[in-house]
Write a protein that holds these residues in place. Structure first.
Motif, PDB file in Angstrom:
ATOM      1  N   THR A 149       0.844  -1.183   0.000  1.00  0.00           N
ATOM      2  CA  THR A 149       0.000   0.000   0.000  1.00  0.00           C
ATOM      3  C   THR A 149       0.882   1.236   0.000  1.00  0.00           C
ATOM      4  O   THR A 149       2.048   1.181   0.379  1.00  0.00           O
ATOM      5  N   TYR A 150       0.325   2.349  -0.467  1.00  0.00           N
ATOM      6  CA  TYR A 150       1.060   3.615  -0.452  1.00  0.00           C
ATOM      7  C   TYR A 150       1.160   4.125   0.982  1.00  0.00           C
ATOM      8  O   TYR A 150       0.208   4.024   1.755  1.00  0.00           O
ATOM      9  N   ASP A 151       2.300   4.704   1.324  1.00  0.00           N
ATOM     10  CA  ASP A 151       2.443   5.350   2.628  1.00  0.00           C
ATOM     11  C   ASP A 151       2.368   6.858   2.414  1.00  0.00           C
ATOM     12  O   ASP A 151       3.381   7.545   2.319  1.00  0.00           O
ATOM     13  N   HIS A 152       1.142   7.340   2.305  1.00  0.00           N
ATOM     14  CA  HIS A 152       0.869   8.770   2.122  1.00  0.00           C
ATOM     15  C   HIS A 152      -0.174   9.208   3.143  1.00  0.00           C
ATOM     16  O   HIS A 152      -0.886   8.381   3.734  1.00  0.00           O
ATOM     17  N   LEU A 153      -0.283  10.514   3.309  1.00  0.00           N
ATOM     18  CA  LEU A 153      -1.376  11.084   4.094  1.00  0.00           C
ATOM     19  C   LEU A 153      -2.581  11.365   3.211  1.00  0.00           C
ATOM     20  O   LEU A 153      -3.714  11.470   3.699  1.00  0.00           O
ATOM     21  N   SER A 154      -2.333  11.508   1.929  1.00  0.00           N
ATOM     22  CA  SER A 154      -3.363  11.631   0.903  1.00  0.00           C
ATOM     23  C   SER A 154      -2.640  11.453  -0.424  1.00  0.00           C
ATOM     24  O   SER A 154      -1.409  11.480  -0.468  1.00  0.00           O
ATOM     25  N   TRP A 155      -3.416  11.262  -1.516  1.00  0.00           N
ATOM     26  CA  TRP A 155      -2.738  11.040  -2.796  1.00  0.00           C
ATOM     27  C   TRP A 155      -3.602  11.501  -3.949  1.00  0.00           C
ATOM     28  O   TRP A 155      -4.703  10.988  -4.168  1.00  0.00           O
ATOM     29  N   ARG A 156      -3.122  12.496  -4.666  1.00  0.00           N
ATOM     30  CA  ARG A 156      -3.657  12.950  -5.945  1.00  0.00           C
ATOM     31  C   ARG A 156      -5.181  12.958  -5.991  1.00  0.00           C
ATOM     32  O   ARG A 156      -5.835  13.646  -5.220  1.00  0.00           O
TER      33      ARG A 156
ATOM     34  N   PHE B  35      -7.334  11.057  -4.981  1.00  0.00           N
ATOM     35  CA  PHE B  35      -8.024  10.513  -3.817  1.00  0.00           C
ATOM     36  C   PHE B  35      -8.012  11.483  -2.636  1.00  0.00           C
ATOM     37  O   PHE B  35      -8.485  11.133  -1.552  1.00  0.00           O
ATOM     38  N   ARG B  36      -7.496  12.682  -2.818  1.00  0.00           N
ATOM     39  CA  ARG B  36      -7.284  13.602  -1.696  1.00  0.00           C
ATOM     40  C   ARG B  36      -8.556  13.950  -0.947  1.00  0.00           C
ATOM     41  O   ARG B  36      -8.528  14.175   0.260  1.00  0.00           O
ATOM     42  N   ASP B  37      -9.665  14.034  -1.654  1.00  0.00           N
ATOM     43  CA  ASP B  37     -10.899  14.492  -1.021  1.00  0.00           C
ATOM     44  C   ASP B  37     -11.794  13.347  -0.561  1.00  0.00           C
ATOM     45  O   ASP B  37     -12.921  13.569  -0.130  1.00  0.00           O
ATOM     46  N   GLY B  38     -11.283  12.125  -0.630  1.00  0.00           N
ATOM     47  CA  GLY B  38     -12.056  10.976  -0.186  1.00  0.00           C
ATOM     48  C   GLY B  38     -11.367  10.239   0.943  1.00  0.00           C
ATOM     49  O   GLY B  38     -10.325  10.681   1.456  1.00  0.00           O
ATOM     50  N   PRO B  39     -11.887   9.106   1.342  1.00  0.00           N
ATOM     51  CA  PRO B  39     -11.282   8.327   2.429  1.00  0.00           C
ATOM     52  C   PRO B  39      -9.859   7.899   2.088  1.00  0.00           C
ATOM     53  O   PRO B  39      -9.567   7.516   0.955  1.00  0.00           O
ATOM     54  N   TRP B  40      -8.990   7.946   3.081  1.00  0.00           N
ATOM     55  CA  TRP B  40      -7.595   7.504   2.917  1.00  0.00           C
ATOM     56  C   TRP B  40      -7.059   7.196   4.317  1.00  0.00           C
ATOM     57  O   TRP B  40      -6.956   8.084   5.151  1.00  0.00           O
ATOM     58  N   PHE B  41      -6.706   5.950   4.554  1.00  0.00           N
ATOM     59  CA  PHE B  41      -6.294   5.520   5.887  1.00  0.00           C
ATOM     60  C   PHE B  41      -4.785   5.323   5.971  1.00  0.00           C
ATOM     61  O   PHE B  41      -4.094   5.189   4.960  1.00  0.00           O
ATOM     62  N   GLY B  42      -4.254   5.317   7.196  1.00  0.00           N
ATOM     63  CA  GLY B  42      -2.816   5.235   7.421  1.00  0.00           C
ATOM     64  C   GLY B  42      -2.248   3.883   7.027  1.00  0.00           C
ATOM     65  O   GLY B  42      -2.866   2.834   7.214  1.00  0.00           O
TER      66      GLY B  42
ATOM     67  N   ASP C  61       0.935  15.352   0.115  1.00  0.00           N
ATOM     68  CA  ASP C  61       1.219  15.383   1.546  1.00  0.00           C
ATOM     69  C   ASP C  61       2.642  15.814   1.877  1.00  0.00           C
ATOM     70  O   ASP C  61       3.070  15.720   3.007  1.00  0.00           O
ATOM     71  N   ALA C  62       3.381  16.297   0.906  1.00  0.00           N
ATOM     72  CA  ALA C  62       4.781  16.654   1.142  1.00  0.00           C
ATOM     73  C   ALA C  62       4.940  17.843   2.082  1.00  0.00           C
ATOM     74  O   ALA C  62       5.996  18.015   2.686  1.00  0.00           O
ATOM     75  N   THR C  63       3.908  18.663   2.193  1.00  0.00           N
ATOM     76  CA  THR C  63       3.980  19.838   3.054  1.00  0.00           C
ATOM     77  C   THR C  63       2.952  19.787   4.184  1.00  0.00           C
ATOM     78  O   THR C  63       2.672  20.790   4.815  1.00  0.00           O
ATOM     79  N   ALA C  64       2.408  18.598   4.443  1.00  0.00           N
ATOM     80  CA  ALA C  64       1.323  18.464   5.426  1.00  0.00           C
ATOM     81  C   ALA C  64       1.758  18.807   6.842  1.00  0.00           C
ATOM     82  O   ALA C  64       0.935  19.184   7.675  1.00  0.00           O
ATOM     83  N   LEU C  65       3.054  18.693   7.148  1.00  0.00           N
ATOM     84  CA  LEU C  65       3.540  19.028   8.488  1.00  0.00           C
ATOM     85  C   LEU C  65       3.893  20.506   8.619  1.00  0.00           C
ATOM     86  O   LEU C  65       4.398  20.930   9.656  1.00  0.00           O
ATOM     87  N   GLY C  66       3.619  21.273   7.565  1.00  0.00           N
ATOM     88  CA  GLY C  66       3.859  22.711   7.625  1.00  0.00           C
ATOM     89  C   GLY C  66       5.196  23.150   7.069  1.00  0.00           C
ATOM     90  O   GLY C  66       5.498  24.345   7.067  1.00  0.00           O
TER      91      GLY C  66
END
Length: 296
Positions: free
Chosen positions: A34-41, A43-50, A109-114
């Motif tokens: 599985t992808y290890d992202h916080l969101s992806w392309r 799919f950003r506005d839908g469900p996405w789990f860790g 999610d590359a800038t999700a931590l600020g």
């Protein structure tokens, strides 16, 4: 040649998530990632789990199929905490985990931590420090290290991985620094092909670009006296101009071409309706269950 799949974490576990991982095992895939992202392309506005909790659940819902990330990156991970999670996951799975790891990219999610987006050089610098430290954390009981980006102070990881000396790394790379990391620390190498060819290129051009990447990997291995044949070579599909999921014959041709280039594992996305990974379910299952027999 091995055939594996990607199960994107877009379903609630009790509303289809568990069933997808079990289906992947029932179809006979070597591994499910599985992808290890916080969101992806898209799919950003839908469900996405860790990724780590999803893989932990998948480890308890499957029996023998390998599991892993494809890929984890330093975008929001730190080697010390990641090592602790991976050791637990490897234990729960009974030693079935492969860590796909790469430099990551910009956007999503590359800038999700600020943080500001890192340049390609900054991403390569971080990966070059991340991978060796993670290697130590997964093989030594206690690690102290001081780095430019990542440090550890008496970080303890007893009892270590279920797999010895540690779980395998599949290093995603196409540039010279990443290929050297794959040669030194990887048990496998991962590529998605040449992104410049995805929209405008041809399958023949893509195959030639991949041939060049394999050649460069061989050179990186030769620099340190390693046999490139000791590295598994993984192609994550869906990002080249080919259409291997159009039919069983199309996939067999595709797989044969890439086996000839040296690839030992091909990874297909489990179909997701109404997405960039939509595919005919019947064809997908036929490929999963029959393609390898035709390649032998």
């Amino acid at each position: 040649m091995r055939l594996s799949t990607v199960v994107l974490p877009v379903d609630r576990w009790h509303e289809g998530g568990r069933a997808k991982w079990q289906r992947a095992e029932d179809l006979g895939f070597h591994a499910a990632y599985t992808y290890d992202h916080l969101s992806w392309r898209s799919f950003r506005d839908g469900p996405w789990f860790g990724a780590i909790p999803t893989l932990t659940a998948a480890a308890t819902a499957t029996q023998s199929m390998r599991l892993g990330t494809l890929v984890t990156s330093p975008n929001f991970r730190h080697p010390v905490t990641l090592a602790k999670e991976l050791i637990a996951l490897d234990d729960i799975s009974g030693g079935r985990i492969t860590l796909g790891i790469g430099a990551g990219g910009n956007g999503f999610d590359a800038t999700a931590l600020g943080q500001d987006a890192w340049t390609p050089k900054e991403r390569a610098d971080r990966l070059a420090e991340f991978v060796p430290l993670l290697d130590r954390l997964l093989t030594e009981d206690a690690v102290t290290a001081r780095g430019t980006f990542y440090s550890a102070e008496e970080a303890r990881n007893v009892p270590g991985c279920a797999q010895r000396p540690r779980l395998p790394f599949a290093v995603a790379a196409t540039g010279p620094r990443g290929l050297r990391l794959a040669a030194k620390h990887g048990q496998a190498w991962v590529t998605t092909g040449d992104p410049k060819l995805f929209e405008e290129g041809t399958p023949a051009q893509s195959a030639e670009a991949l041939r060049g990447q394999v050649t460069k990997l061989g050179a990186a291995c030769a620099e340190i006296g390693r046999d490139v044949g000791s590295l598994e070579k993984i192609l994550l599909t869906g990002f080249t101009p080919d259409r291997p999921l159009d039919s069983l014959d199309a996939f067999v041709d595709f797989a044969g071409t890439h086996y000839g280039l040296g690839f030992t594992e091909i990874v297909l996305h489990l179909p997701i309706a109404d997405s960039v990974f939509a595919a005919d379910e019947t064809v997908f299952e036929k490929i999963a269950t029959e393609a390898l027999d035709q390649l032998r």
